[in-house]
Design a protein around this motif. Structure first.
Motif, PDB file in Angstrom:
ATOM      1  N   LEU A 235      29.060  43.742  28.545  1.00 45.99           N
ATOM      2  CA  LEU A 235      28.337  43.102  29.802  1.00 45.99           C
ATOM      3  C   LEU A 235      28.287  41.458  29.499  1.00 45.99           C
ATOM      4  CD1 LEU A 235      25.021  45.368  29.704  1.00 45.99           C
ATOM      5  CD2 LEU A 235      26.774  44.937  31.571  1.00 45.99           C
ATOM      6  N   SER A 236      28.553  40.967  28.497  1.00 47.58           N
ATOM      7  CA  SER A 236      28.625  39.516  28.126  1.00 47.58           C
ATOM      8  C   SER A 236      29.658  38.858  28.900  1.00 47.58           C
ATOM      9  CB  SER A 236      28.267  39.183  26.725  1.00 47.58           C
ATOM     10  OG  SER A 236      29.586  39.482  25.893  1.00 47.58           O
ATOM     11  N   PHE A 237      31.089  39.781  28.941  1.00 47.40           N
ATOM     12  CA  PHE A 237      32.272  39.363  29.427  1.00 47.40           C
ATOM     13  C   PHE A 237      31.816  39.233  30.902  1.00 47.40           C
ATOM     14  CE2 PHE A 237      36.286  39.928  31.510  1.00 47.40           C
ATOM     15  CZ  PHE A 237      36.842  39.030  30.752  1.00 47.40           C
ATOM     16  N   ALA A 238      31.305  40.146  31.477  1.00 46.94           N
ATOM     17  CA  ALA A 238      31.262  40.356  32.786  1.00 46.94           C
ATOM     18  C   ALA A 238      30.114  39.280  33.360  1.00 46.94           C
ATOM     19  CB  ALA A 238      30.592  41.527  33.362  1.00 46.94           C
ATOM     20  N   VAL A 239      28.953  38.877  32.554  1.00 45.26           N
ATOM     21  CA  VAL A 239      27.970  37.901  33.033  1.00 45.26           C
ATOM     22  C   VAL A 239      28.540  36.560  32.761  1.00 45.26           C
ATOM     23  CG1 VAL A 239      25.761  37.196  32.612  1.00 45.26           C
ATOM     24  CG2 VAL A 239      26.333  39.626  32.883  1.00 45.26           C
ATOM     25  N   PHE A 240      28.957  36.195  31.637  1.00 47.12           N
ATOM     26  CA  PHE A 240      29.251  34.913  31.231  1.00 47.12           C
ATOM     27  C   PHE A 240      30.400  34.171  31.837  1.00 47.12           C
ATOM     28  CE2 PHE A 240      25.768  36.051  28.407  1.00 47.12           C
ATOM     29  CZ  PHE A 240      24.814  35.339  28.867  1.00 47.12           C
ATOM     30  N   THR A 241      31.541  35.007  32.330  1.00 43.61           N
ATOM     31  CA  THR A 241      32.893  34.480  32.768  1.00 43.61           C
ATOM     32  C   THR A 241      32.382  33.493  33.856  1.00 43.61           C
ATOM     33  OG1 THR A 241      33.241  36.398  34.028  1.00 43.61           O
ATOM     34  CG2 THR A 241      34.421  35.935  32.002  1.00 43.61           C
ATOM     35  N   PRO A 242      33.336  32.741  34.131  1.00 36.58           N
ATOM     36  CA  PRO A 242      33.095  31.562  35.490  1.00 36.58           C
ATOM     37  C   PRO A 242      33.002  32.375  36.701  1.00 36.58           C
ATOM     38  CG  PRO A 242      34.374  30.654  33.928  1.00 36.58           C
ATOM     39  CD  PRO A 242      34.342  31.916  33.376  1.00 36.58           C
ATOM     40  N   SER A 243      32.034  32.320  37.484  1.00 40.32           N
ATOM     41  CA  SER A 243      31.880  32.996  38.641  1.00 40.32           C
ATOM     42  C   SER A 243      31.655  32.165  40.147  1.00 40.32           C
ATOM     43  CB  SER A 243      31.228  34.243  38.595  1.00 40.32           C
ATOM     44  OG  SER A 243      29.683  33.767  38.489  1.00 40.32           O
ATOM     45  N   LEU A 244      31.938  32.667  41.196  1.00 45.68           N
ATOM     46  CA  LEU A 244      31.381  32.310  42.340  1.00 45.68           C
ATOM     47  C   LEU A 244      30.611  33.297  43.173  1.00 45.68           C
ATOM     48  CD1 LEU A 244      31.392  29.819  44.661  1.00 45.68           C
ATOM     49  CD2 LEU A 244      33.535  30.926  45.500  1.00 45.68           C
ATOM     50  N   MET A 245      29.214  33.157  43.173  1.00 42.76           N
ATOM     51  CA  MET A 245      28.413  34.028  44.062  1.00 42.76           C
ATOM     52  C   MET A 245      28.566  35.468  43.171  1.00 42.76           C
ATOM     53  SD  MET A 245      26.477  32.428  46.196  1.00 42.76           S
ATOM     54  CE  MET A 245      26.687  30.602  47.024  1.00 42.76           C
ATOM     55  N   GLY A 246      28.683  35.460  41.862  1.00 46.58           N
ATOM     56  CA  GLY A 246      29.126  36.835  41.340  1.00 46.58           C
ATOM     57  C   GLY A 246      30.456  37.390  41.309  1.00 46.58           C
ATOM     58  N   LEU A 247      31.254  36.639  42.006  1.00 42.09           N
ATOM     59  CA  LEU A 247      32.734  36.921  42.156  1.00 42.09           C
ATOM     60  C   LEU A 247      33.456  36.196  40.820  1.00 42.09           C
ATOM     61  CD1 LEU A 247      35.066  38.309  43.433  1.00 42.09           C
ATOM     62  CD2 LEU A 247      35.259  36.306  44.844  1.00 42.09           C
ATOM     63  N   SER A 248      33.909  36.870  39.718  1.00 45.87           N
ATOM     64  CA  SER A 248      34.710  36.567  38.771  1.00 45.87           C
ATOM     65  C   SER A 248      35.935  35.633  39.165  1.00 45.87           C
ATOM     66  CB  SER A 248      34.863  37.492  37.650  1.00 45.87           C
ATOM     67  OG  SER A 248      35.731  36.936  36.799  1.00 45.87           O
ATOM     68  N   LEU A 249      35.963  34.254  38.725  1.00 44.67           N
ATOM     69  CA  LEU A 249      37.099  33.509  38.943  1.00 44.67           C
ATOM     70  C   LEU A 249      38.389  33.978  38.377  1.00 44.67           C
ATOM     71  CD1 LEU A 249      35.360  30.014  39.100  1.00 44.67           C
ATOM     72  CD2 LEU A 249      35.856  31.678  41.163  1.00 44.67           C
ATOM     73  N   ILE A 250      38.102  34.615  37.022  1.00 46.46           N
ATOM     74  CA  ILE A 250      39.350  35.078  36.270  1.00 46.46           C
ATOM     75  C   ILE A 250      39.718  36.171  37.061  1.00 46.46           C
ATOM     76  CG2 ILE A 250      39.996  36.362  34.306  1.00 46.46           C
ATOM     77  CD1 ILE A 250      38.015  34.486  32.724  1.00 46.46           C
ATOM     78  N   ALA A 251      38.915  37.021  37.608  1.00 47.60           N
ATOM     79  CA  ALA A 251      39.552  38.200  38.315  1.00 47.60           C
ATOM     80  C   ALA A 251      40.225  37.721  39.484  1.00 47.60           C
ATOM     81  CB  ALA A 251      38.308  39.104  38.558  1.00 47.60           C
TER      82      ALA A 251
ATOM     83  N   PHE B  70      41.804  34.845  39.994  1.00 48.75           N
ATOM     84  CA  PHE B  70      43.025  34.442  39.501  1.00 48.75           C
ATOM     85  C   PHE B  70      44.101  35.447  39.219  1.00 48.75           C
ATOM     86  CE2 PHE B  70      45.828  33.005  35.919  1.00 48.75           C
ATOM     87  CZ  PHE B  70      46.115  31.766  36.325  1.00 48.75           C
ATOM     88  N   GLU B  71      43.656  36.382  38.663  1.00 46.46           N
ATOM     89  CA  GLU B  71      44.442  37.675  38.296  1.00 46.46           C
ATOM     90  C   GLU B  71      45.077  38.315  39.813  1.00 46.46           C
ATOM     91  OE1 GLU B  71      43.545  42.130  36.902  1.00 46.46           O
ATOM     92  OE2 GLU B  71      43.549  40.716  35.095  1.00 46.46           O
ATOM     93  N   ARG B  72      44.113  38.431  40.669  1.00 51.33           N
ATOM     94  CA  ARG B  72      44.563  38.971  41.916  1.00 51.33           C
ATOM     95  C   ARG B  72      45.759  38.278  42.562  1.00 51.33           C
ATOM     96  NH1 ARG B  72      45.214  43.554  41.337  1.00 51.33           N
ATOM     97  NH2 ARG B  72      44.753  43.327  39.140  1.00 51.33           N
ATOM     98  N   ILE B  73      45.304  37.125  42.443  1.00 51.60           N
ATOM     99  CA  ILE B  73      46.445  36.069  43.223  1.00 51.60           C
ATOM    100  C   ILE B  73      47.817  36.414  42.644  1.00 51.60           C
ATOM    101  CG2 ILE B  73      47.157  33.786  43.201  1.00 51.60           C
ATOM    102  CD1 ILE B  73      44.437  32.592  43.020  1.00 51.60           C
ATOM    103  N   PHE B  74      48.093  36.621  41.476  1.00 56.37           N
ATOM    104  CA  PHE B  74      49.421  36.870  41.210  1.00 56.37           C
ATOM    105  C   PHE B  74      49.770  38.429  41.238  1.00 56.37           C
ATOM    106  CE2 PHE B  74      47.898  33.034  39.192  1.00 56.37           C
ATOM    107  CZ  PHE B  74      48.764  32.215  39.717  1.00 56.37           C
TER     108      PHE B  74
END
Length: 270
Positions: free
Chosen positions: A173-189, A191-195
């Motif tokens: 849960l900490s990975f899901a909660v504390f990764t950088p996000s925009l309105m709950g949307l993970s920016l790492i996710a 980034f991954e989807r872009i590629f």
């Protein structure tokens, strides 16, 4: 309300980003191609992602490293097969020739990647605030256990059977909660989807290129091998050999190099 905004952003990104790429490539060389059939290819690409996802039934029968291995190999064969399926639909196939086969494949792949992005990003954004609540609930349970007066036997039992599960859940849960996000949307996710979307576009373009030249099986297998290699990075991350930042960089480099090569040598080549 905020989680709803995150879901809207996730869906908008997932569909608009691949559509913009498709329109830009069309503008460069394929102005004469029908929007109707290209958009149909794009939408069908998005739909067949969900058909391909049905392969996951095998999670009912296997688990652990065996599941990872089957997923690593099976995903490439199945996902590339459903992209090919769209390209050989009669109303699509009849419009393909050596000049546009790769471009139609690109459209299918962009749609497929967009469909996958909606599937992954929208639920994650919706669950973000739920995950926050759960994180603090489980954390409070740890604090409660720490303040309890336990017998030596109870301490042993708690350490063996309670704490490991609690800590595992909190870590996830900490990975899901504390990764950088925009309105709950993970920016790492994101980034991954872009590629990942670029990769799906490239592999489908390769299949389209081979299809119109009578070399369908050869180029389908090339796309499958590339898909397995692309997913291999995630497998290496899953077994703990590299970190999240390293795997995202490797995925990005792989996808960009492949996309640039495919677009200039297959899609835009006369």
């Amino acid at each position: 309300m905020l989680d709803g905004i995150g879901v809207i952003i996730a869906i908008a990104f997932s569909l608009l980003y691949p559509l913009i790429i498709w329109l830009l490539v069309k503008k460069v060389r394929f102005e004469q191609e029908s929007y109707r059939y290209l958009f149909a290819a794009f939408l069908l690409g998005a739909v067949v992602f969900y058909l391909a996802f049905l392969r996951k039934f095998y999670v009912l029968f296997i688990s652990g490293y065996a599941l990872w291995g089957v997923d690593l190999l099976g995903t490439g064969f199945i996902e590339e097969a459903v992209k090919l399926l769209i390209l050989i639909l009669p109303f699509i196939r009849v419009r393909l020739n050596e000049g546009n086969g790769a471009f139609y494949g690109l459209a299918v792949g962009l749609g497929f990647g967009g469909g996958e992005a909606v599937f992954l990003l929208a639920p994650a954004a919706a669950n973000f605030y739920i995950n926050q609540i759960l994180f603090f609930v489980y954390l409070s349970q740890i604090n409660t256990i720490a303040t309890m007066a336990l017998t030596p036997l109870e301490v042993i039992l708690v350490n063996l059977f309670v704490l490991p599960d609690l800590l595992s859940v909190i870590n996830s849960l900490s990975f899901a909660v504390f990764t950088p996000s925009l309105m709950g949307l993970s920016l790492i996710a994101v980034f991954e989807r872009i590629f990942a979307i670029l990769f799906h576009a490239s592999s489908a373009a390769i299949i389209g290129y081979g299809l119109v030249r009578g070399k369908t099986l050869k180029f389908y297998l090339i796309a499958v091998i590339l898909h397995i290699l692309f997913n291999l990075f995630a497998f290496i991350y899953a077994v703990g050999l590299i970190g999240i930042i390293e795997v995202e960089i490797l995925l990005a480099v792989f996808a960009i190099v492949l996309f640039v090569y495919v677009v200039y040598r297959k899609v835009l080549a006369v």
